[in-house]
Motif scaffolding. Structure first.
Motif, PDB file in Angstrom:
ATOM      1  N   VAL A   1      42.602  31.796  35.069  1.00 45.21           N
ATOM      2  CA  VAL A   1      41.463  31.655  35.974  1.00 45.21           C
ATOM      3  C   VAL A   1      41.776  30.667  37.088  1.00 45.21           C
TER       4      VAL A   1
ATOM      5  N   SER B   1      48.874  35.904  37.255  1.00 46.44           N
ATOM      6  CA  SER B   1      47.717  35.261  37.885  1.00 46.44           C
ATOM      7  C   SER B   1      47.888  35.169  39.402  1.00 46.44           C
TER       8      SER B   1
ATOM      9  N   ILE C   1      35.258  32.575  32.967  1.00 50.81           N
ATOM     10  CA  ILE C   1      35.372  32.088  31.589  1.00 50.81           C
ATOM     11  C   ILE C   1      34.172  32.529  30.757  1.00 50.81           C
TER      12      ILE C   1
ATOM     13  N   VAL D   1      34.264  36.197  29.776  1.00 50.89           N
ATOM     14  CA  VAL D   1      35.117  36.489  28.627  1.00 50.89           C
ATOM     15  C   VAL D   1      34.365  36.245  27.326  1.00 50.89           C
TER      16      VAL D   1
ATOM     17  N   VAL E   1      43.300  31.889  29.131  1.00 49.58           N
ATOM     18  CA  VAL E   1      42.181  32.200  30.016  1.00 49.58           C
ATOM     19  C   VAL E   1      41.993  31.115  31.061  1.00 49.58           C
TER      20      VAL E   1
ATOM     21  N   ALA F   1      39.347  37.983  32.920  1.00 49.13           N
ATOM     22  CA  ALA F   1      38.786  36.720  33.415  1.00 49.13           C
ATOM     23  C   ALA F   1      39.365  36.345  34.769  1.00 49.13           C
TER      24      ALA F   1
ATOM     25  N   PHE G   1      41.740  32.297  22.795  1.00 49.97           N
ATOM     26  CA  PHE G   1      42.045  32.713  24.163  1.00 49.97           C
ATOM     27  C   PHE G   1      42.004  31.546  25.160  1.00 49.97           C
ATOM     28  N   ARG G   2      41.667  30.360  24.673  1.00 47.61           N
ATOM     29  CA  ARG G   2      41.296  29.259  25.564  1.00 47.61           C
ATOM     30  C   ARG G   2      42.357  28.943  26.617  1.00 47.61           C
TER      31      ARG G   2
ATOM     32  N   VAL H   1      42.173  40.270  27.889  1.00 46.20           N
ATOM     33  CA  VAL H   1      41.055  39.339  28.091  1.00 46.20           C
ATOM     34  C   VAL H   1      41.358  38.387  29.239  1.00 46.20           C
ATOM     35  N   THR H   2      42.579  37.851  29.248  1.00 52.18           N
ATOM     36  CA  THR H   2      42.962  36.914  30.301  1.00 52.18           C
ATOM     37  C   THR H   2      42.984  37.598  31.660  1.00 52.18           C
TER      38      THR H   2
END
Length: 458
Positions: free
Chosen positions: A220, A41, A197, A200, A216, A183, A212-213, A179-180
């Motif tokens: 982000v 990130s 978010i 996604v 993600v 996002a 994925f919560r 996915v992460t």
């Protein structure tokens, strides 16, 4: 035996000297899962910052050169198009275009049977080629954006870092990694964490967000804060003046959304048709001729219509939103659409997110005049048209609405924008039931299946 990378050696040292001191196995496991995402990130935020600076530099240099010597377009633009295409063609064919369809295709392939194919679509080589190719195209005046490319680059970074973590650490699924990364890339590119978010949920995955919560949300936040550390708490579109509207405005918003949604869907359909037609030029000489033809035609647009016919369109949006007396000729809308088609069809790297917003802004300004909208409400029409045109192209109404709200920090416009996005979604299906990204995803999916496979390190 392959020597561990420096990154892997650092994580191994961290595991032995720090993590082993944690008494709780549950806390240690959670930390081991989180560390690669934190590193990825931060890297995404830094890359997004540098990419934004490079994009701004390329656009400013191109504008300065072509405003000083307009005929230079007939040399600069074709050469830039050819170099941008050649880099992709020779080194990383999957780096062409937006980047979002590639991530969507990679998600489809991220399973034990096809995971070795994912590296063709998201990898370090693809990321580097993506960045350089898109900047070359923009240096030639190309009408492209960096948001889709940033998403593919971010997914590539996340996948690479996840691949090189110690093998004795707990592993997250490849889909969660991609996915992460997507996002985090969108959040860092636009400074729109909520948009990342929602993107996604609406576009990248159809499964329940519970899976994925945490990754993600964490990615982000960290990627967005890293980008902000360098750029400051910037807004992509500043604080445009917007006057409150009543229930009666919904009629104007619906008409605007219907027109912009149809236009966005028609543009996407045209782009897909031309890309299909281009496949007839399969030889290298044919490809070179096609790219040079796109460059020369686009140079003609720049020479005839000036700065409004080139670049990302962000200066044009700002002019329309912040100068109430600004004027835009009706022909700028079809000119920018033509420029978008020529830029994208060249086969180089470049997205359609930001450029779709600029096309929608021009259309919104024109519709506000044709519908005799009061000057105080013109900006609202422009914002609705931006959301609606983007929705017509990508079919993600909630993502489009949230993005524009976060870009402008105008929460009061959320309901008209949501109405616009939903109306545009309905009208766009009259042109094509599928979005541009869905059609391109299928192309990249089939293309990746035909490849022998690329190691994650590449």
């Amino acid at each position: 035996m392959q020597r561990p990378s420096r990154y892997q050696r650092i994580l191994t040292w961290l595991d032995r000297s720090v993590l082993q001191r944690l008494r709780s196995d549950e806390v240690r496991t959670a930390t081991q899962l989180a560390i690669p995402f934190w590193i990825a990130s931060v890297a995404t935020g830094i890359i997004a910052y540098l990419y934004e600076k490079g994009f701004s530099w390329a656009e400013a240099v191109c504008r300065e050169w072509l405003e000083a010597v307009p005929p230079l377009a007939f040399l600069l633009t074709p050469v830039a198009f050819l170099l941008a295409w050649g880099l992709v063609y020779k080194l990383a064919p999957a780096a062409r275009g937006s980047g979002i369809p590639q991530v969507m295709a990679a998600l489809e392939l991220a399973n034990p049977g096809h995971d070795h194919k994912v590296g063709y679509l998201v990898g370090l080589k693809v990321a580097v080629v993506k960045i350089i190719s898109s900047m070359l195209l923009l240096l030639g005046g190309g009408i492209i954006g960096r948001e889709g490319p940033t998403i593919q680059v971010s997914a590539s970074v996340f996948r690479w870092i996840s691949h090189w973590q110690p093998k004795n650490w707990p592993q997250l699924s490849r889909k969660i990694v991609l996915v992460t990364g997507g996002a985090a890339g969108l959040a860092a590119a636009f400074n729109t964490p909520l948009g990342g978010i929602v993107f996604v949920v609406e576009e990248l995955t159809r499964t329940h967000i519970t899976h994925f919560r945490t990754p993600v949300f964490t990615a982000v936040i960290i990627a967005g804060m890293t980008a902000q550390a360098f750029l400051g708490p910037y807004l992509y579109l500043g604080y445009p003046p917007v006057s409150p509207t009543g229930i009666s405005f919904l009629g104007v918003a619906s008409v605007t959304a219907a027109c912009a949604g149809l236009a966005g869907a028609a543009f996407a359909k045209l782009l897909d048709t031309i890309n299909t037609y281009r496949k007839r030029w399969s030889s290298t000489k044919g490809q070179i001729g096609w790219v040079l033809g796109c460059g020369l035609l686009f140079a003609g647009l720049i020479f005839l219509f000036g700065p409004d016919a080139m670049g990302t369109g962000k200066p044009l949006i700002n002019r329309l939103l912040f100068n109430p007396f600004s004027h835009v000729a009706w022909y700028i809308f079809p000119v920018r659409l033509a420029g978008m088609v020529l830029s994208y069809s060249s086969g180089a790297a470049g997205g359609v997110f930001a450029t779709s917003l600029s096309a929608g802004a021009v259309l919104g300004k024109l519709l506000a005049g044709w519908l005799y909208v009061a000057p105080a409400h013109t900006n609202m029409v422009i914002l609705v048209a931006m959301v609606s045109f983007l929705t017509g192209v990508v079919r993600s109404p909630f993502t489009a609405a949230i993005l524009v709200v976060e870009m402008t920090d105008r929460n009061m416009v959320i309901f008209p924008l949501l109405v616009g996005g939903l109306v545009a979604q309905l009208t766009a299906t009259l042109v094509d039931r599928h979005s541009l990204y869905e059609r391109l995803k299928l192309t990249f999916f089939k293309e990746a299946l035909q490849q022998p496979g690329t190691p994650a390190a590449l």
